[in-house]
Motif scaffolding. Structure first.
Motif, short mmCIF file in Angstrom:
data_model
loop_
_atom_site.label_atom_id
_atom_site.label_comp_id
_atom_site.label_asym_id
_atom_site.label_seq_id
_atom_site.Cartn_x
_atom_site.Cartn_y
_atom_site.Cartn_z
N SER A 89 52.93 39.60 21.13
CA SER A 89 53.66 40.76 20.60
C SER A 89 55.08 40.81 21.14
N GLU A 92 57.05 38.22 19.25
CA GLU A 92 57.30 38.68 17.87
C GLU A 92 58.47 39.65 17.81
N ALA A 101 57.20 34.30 13.11
CA ALA A 101 56.47 35.56 13.02
C ALA A 101 55.15 35.38 12.26
N LEU A 104 52.73 33.41 14.52
CA LEU A 104 52.24 34.27 15.60
C LEU A 104 51.22 35.29 15.06
N GLN A 105 51.48 35.83 13.89
CA GLN A 105 50.54 36.79 13.29
C GLN A 105 49.20 36.12 13.01
#
Length: 115
Positions: A89, A92, A101, A104-105
């Protein structure tokens, strides 16, 4: 961690290794929140017999955990995953790259499935 919660987790982890009677009594007491008297009445046994069976079952659960350590490992893994999610987080929020992003999500989603 509260002892009742610990035993409930141990019961979920190792419960099938107990006798059916021990499992059912522990489940009634720790998960269904029945009193010793209620369990004794339901099982047609004495309150003392319920207590003795609970103690034997609890001791077995703690013995299994001492030898196998599954609950300890699971709790450590959950803590590690939580830390990783927190770090992701932070990355991000500091990154403006959409591709990063998205990656990472995706990683966060997969980690959340493990918890």
């Amino acid at each position: 961690m509260d002892n009742k919660v610990k035993i409930s987790i141990l019961l979920e982890t190792y419960g099938k290794l107990l006798t059916d009677k021990q499992y059912n009594l522990l489940d009634d007491y720790y998960n269904m929140d029945l009193s010793l008297s209620e369990i004794a009445e339901n099982e047609n046994i004495t309150r003392q017999a319920v207590r003795d069976n609970l103690k034997k079952g609890e001791n077995k659960l703690f013995e299994y955990e001492e030898k196998l350590g599954i609950m300890k490992k699971t709790l450590m893994q959950e803590e590690t995953i939580s830390t990783i999610l927190s770090e992701i987080s932070k990355i991000e929020h500091s990154s403006s790259d959409k591709e990063i992003a998205n990656i990472l999500q995706d990683v966060k989603n997969k980690l959340n499935c493990l918890v």
